[in-house]
Design an enzyme around this catalytic site. Structure first.
Site, short mmCIF file in Angstrom:
data_model
loop_
_atom_site.label_atom_id
_atom_site.label_comp_id
_atom_site.label_asym_id
_atom_site.label_seq_id
_atom_site.Cartn_x
_atom_site.Cartn_y
_atom_site.Cartn_z
N GLY D 148 0.82 -1.20 0.00
CA GLY D 148 0.00 0.00 0.00
C GLY D 148 0.86 1.25 0.00
N CYS D 149 0.22 2.38 -0.30
CA CYS D 149 0.96 3.63 -0.41
C CYS D 149 1.46 4.11 0.95
CB CYS D 149 0.10 4.68 -1.09
SG CYS D 149 -1.56 4.87 -0.41
N TYR D 150 0.54 4.25 1.92
CA TYR D 150 0.99 4.64 3.26
C TYR D 150 2.01 3.65 3.81
CZ TYR D 150 -2.92 8.04 3.76
OH TYR D 150 -3.79 9.10 3.64
N THR D 152 4.21 1.89 2.41
CA THR D 152 5.54 2.08 1.84
C THR D 152 6.25 3.25 2.49
OG1 THR D 152 4.84 1.14 -0.29
CG2 THR D 152 6.76 2.60 -0.32
N ALA D 153 5.56 4.37 2.59
CA ALA D 153 6.20 5.56 3.16
C ALA D 153 6.55 5.36 4.63
CB ALA D 153 5.27 6.78 3.01
#
EC number: 1.2.1.38
Lengths: 343, 343, 343, 343
Positions: D148-150, D152-153
């Site tokens: 997921g995007c969050y 990853t960060a």
């Protein structure tokens, strides 16, 4: 490899030029000058260039610039004209992204730019770098005047109609809109986000420097003078220009869609959209394309063209790279074949 | 106290109407209907109204509406026309914020709105609620057709020139730009921020419903038909409309600044800006004013007017309240005397 | 009528103060000073104030200011402290919207603001103008230090928990986000829309001046020192602050929703949202409210509070007017009863 | 050439995948499916892809997909798990950009995603496609769960600290912010620009599906469970995620800057910024990089990490291409070596 220098690379045009040249396979970036930032790594100022550009801003050095094959000027108006003669004499080719060589008529230039021209004798040599009308001349040029952002969008929209003599040339209207990056990267209150965000306005209605530049281009295409009303507007976004162009048709029996498609069939960077389209600025974000659509509202005798570009690419740095490619015999789209960033 | 009902209050026009009416000293908000949200507190849907509006959305109830002095329709086009006759017959006054009663010519309306009109016999009675041309009629009206957002901005910009016969009426150009709230509060892909943010485009160039509405207004003022090219654009901001208007002057010896100032001297909601101004949409954010400026670019024979409004206020809910004030003999600016929110 | 002067009214805080005071029924705006803009009509600089404010910026004149009942300082840090003593001695009340009197400990102030304090002897007299903790003191105050924007949002979110001793005070986290108007209306490259639009970042992580201000407020409430990690961020919008606050609960059996509702039951400008809410900054756009919601994610032992204000209203000019109302015995919400502009 | 199919290409992840694959020298795009848009040219829906993608959306056809070497699923959650077994059995490799295979624990997945898992027997085979922790496994994988995007960060920001056991793992805080493209390209009222523009808010504070995904990653790195408070926020911009991470240090004598630089020295897509930096989301606009900076505010015992990615690139399509490159033995940065578009 083409040895390239950039004079004045701390503005939006400069960083965009660096973005494109960093990926140009035939370009060796030799030097980038800035009086105010000399000694600072370029990627420190522009973190987007980390790992791609390892140059440091330096004081302008004539010897280094004369050792280049090509120098780009990404400086404010009035700088390039003082340095270009010496470079040309040294055999260096020049592309000026500012306005110093865009207007052929010295008196017109001096009227609009409010200063004396430092090298009027070089004006005849300068080629107006809009490849869609001057490709062969650009190929031979030593000095290219890179067009303004609005003039690029407006000229590409009007050209097919003007060249074919289909419209009333006495009364052309160009209603144009630009993102805020067009105002540059200088500290100023009117360009603060607090001033420009969530708001829209026209500006410079009494007169704008791009009006004579556009008129010059259209008059050459028409082989007569034209009447042009040009009004720019500021859009609360960063990149993009849209131009909505209005003219009265002399006759309504011409297939305008076919006219535009034929005119730009072989142009690598002009995309005539299908009939009925409304191009968005985001469809050209980050790329060198101009997308245009032509309409006849309510099937009447008024033609409306809408034309979009990225003001920092086809309106500045991308067109400069396109001109460089032509001047050095490279494929015209070298380093200019990206896909637009959308959304 | 005026007993007020609102039919259809879940859109941007509805919440804006509630914002204004919540502070109206002569208004008693009796009911607000919504089929989809019946039973939900209004302030649950719109937290900005917490502590100001304690109504709950209800199913439309004819008896309740007939007990009102005034009913606002903030519904999609085609709804009001089916309910208005019954309300009028019951002695209720009506202001329709949609388009059902804006066009006098039934066939024109049906052509542009793609449906049969449900009560064409009421069209002659409807007063077009632009107080700057119809103030006395509004005061007497039982049924007011609240003007469209673009038509308000364009009409107020062109009127002084058209009324005085100073321009070529065969070829008027209105290049207009709107924030995204103009598209309403319906789930749709094209209105997502991912689609409309950081981008600009023209739309509906072939034809837009506001074109006949504007033409009707200008034709009445001119006492003849007019030729109008109307192109709307979408701006990546929420509120605000700017209209840039172009026309050719029959003569250049008239003082246009004085013309505009005289025309609007007594208008409480039209502000003629000083000569040389470029009004911004944010200067009218949240208020019922239209600010206009008039220019003659390069001192030529083209007149350019720029006109800004808040599309949700003077372009919708604010003008509706202004009309209500007139219809009920109140001070015209009751509940409309805020200062614009800028920045 | 209260005779009011404003020193330094050309920034966003100044124009917002003018927006509110222009509609204040008990306020007579006597003078507004600006060295840089002296002689210019205020409404020429801020067209949103046309028809509402007819003052002209003037050079600061001590005699005129001494003739006021109240003077607002909307100046950069370090200005008010040099002029306040003379005004207080002349019997004028003062509200400083800058930071000169916010920190009681002179050495802490001098450390964070990098200058000597010009009137440390006045610090004990200054009342920190957060009515939710200091209402009675504000009523008696001659000198009010108007709180910072972040400190207002953070303090109002943490106070109920800190006052009741429910959380681990050694490790509080305040992750805060502000629109760009918080950076003021000064020409600067980092605040250009080209720099701040369509981007998000944290800033000042190593340390920010609002950290000691918040710690001072929370320590007073806790009657002991607190450990606070404070990180601000810049949001690509104009107005609004959101603070997301994190702390560990000593116990999970307390009804936090009831705690917050009880704490703020009588507060006119703090709105505790229903359980499960996520307040948006737009719900307070243009108004003096703080809206807060309290959560326990996954029903664990961490409490999360989200608090939103308009940085220019409750975070600056609105809170200043609230303090003025208290100082002069007026209804606390005089001129502060608008509905938020949403959308 | 790798024969590639895409299932479900009408969302933002899909168009971004097409943008990247269109320039991938080893990729032959064979088919793209969409039930809703079957028959429509891809470039008609996404004009940015004109001249780059000449495919037409087609109904999903198992035979065609089985003829591919690799199939990307850019579908809503719950679709891929129904089709993946058949493809794997046919020898096709799969990268799922949705969440179907991200959580190893079936019951946790079913709890958070509210449905039964269609092929739990395949979960052990799925490799979590974060190359910075799973590079070798990805190279061997037949089925990759793209993160997921969050997650990853957040994971890239916390990993160096967690792996080295330097922080209190019981209480981690991840305050994250995303542009609106993270909500996808579905018609919905909350994602309208009128709702999300010029406003900021937290959402899903009670619990968000990315919390268990992040916890799983950090727990594996820590070899024990971790306590994580995760709060997402919506930013009024299109692309970009910023995560601000908070944790208490067990000791303050470790050089955190060196720790991060060493951890990511050989990572092609993680850029540890110089000490004192505050990375902006625009610095990674359009590219596959994560830029991180590590701080110790006021030299205390709290570590703060700020991490930025483009949610559509490193947070989705770019990471998927990175995984494809690894799975097929290509240079990891193939088609991922662009310069960020800034401004």
């Amino acid at each position: 490899m083409i040895r390239v220098g950039i004079v004045g690379g701390t503005g939006y045009t400069g960083v965009e030029l660096l973005r494109l040249l960093a990926k140009h396979p035939e370009c060796d970036l030799v030097t980038i000058t800035s009086r105010s930032e000399a000694g600072r790594p370029v990627a420190d100022m522009f973190p987007s260039l980390r790992e791609h550009v390892d140059l440091v801003f330096v004081e302008p050095d004539p010897a280094t610039l004369k050792g280049c094959d090509l120098v780009f000027f990404a400086t404010p108006n009035g700088i390039a004209m003082r340095q270009v003669p010496e470079l040309l004499d040294a055999g260096v080719k020049v592309i000026d992204l500012a306005a110093d060589f865009r207007i052929t008529d010295q008196s017109v230039w001096e009227h609009w730019y409010g200063m004396d021209h430092a090298c009027p004798e070089r004006l005849p040599e300068a080629v107006y770098g809009l490849p869609e009308i001057n490709r062969e001349a650009v190929k031979q040029a030593r000095l290219v005047a890179n067009p303004g952002c609005y003039p690029t969008a407006v000229a590409l929209g009007f050209l097919p109609l003007v060249e074919q003599g289909l419209i009333d040339l006495d009364y052309l209207v160009a209603d144009t809109k630009s993102g805020v990056s067009g105002a540059g990267r200088k500290a100023s209150v009117p360009a603060l986000m607090g001033e420009t965000g969530e708001s829209f306005k026209a500006y410079a209605i009494p007169g704008h420097r791009h009006q004579p530049e556009i008129r010059q281009t259209l008059a050459r295409a028409a082989e007569r003078d034209v009447g042009l009303t040009f009004v720019p507007h500021l859009v609360p976004m960063i990149r993009g220009i849209e131009a909505t162009l209005y003219a009265r048709l002399k006759s309504t029996d011409r297939d305008l869609q076919a006219l535009f498609e034929n005119r730009y069939r072989d142009e690598p960077f002009v995309d005539v959209m299908p009939a009925g389209s409304h191009p968005e600025t985001r469809s050209v974000r980050g790329i060198n394309h101009c997308r245009v659509a032509v309409h006849r509202p309510l099937d009447g005798d008024v033609v409306v063209v809408t034309s979009v570009i990225d003001n920092l690419v086809k309106g500045a740095a991308g067109q400069a790279v396109q001109n460089m490619n032509l001047m050095f015999g490279l494929a015209e789209n070298t380093a200019l074949d990206q896909v637009a960033l959308s959304p």
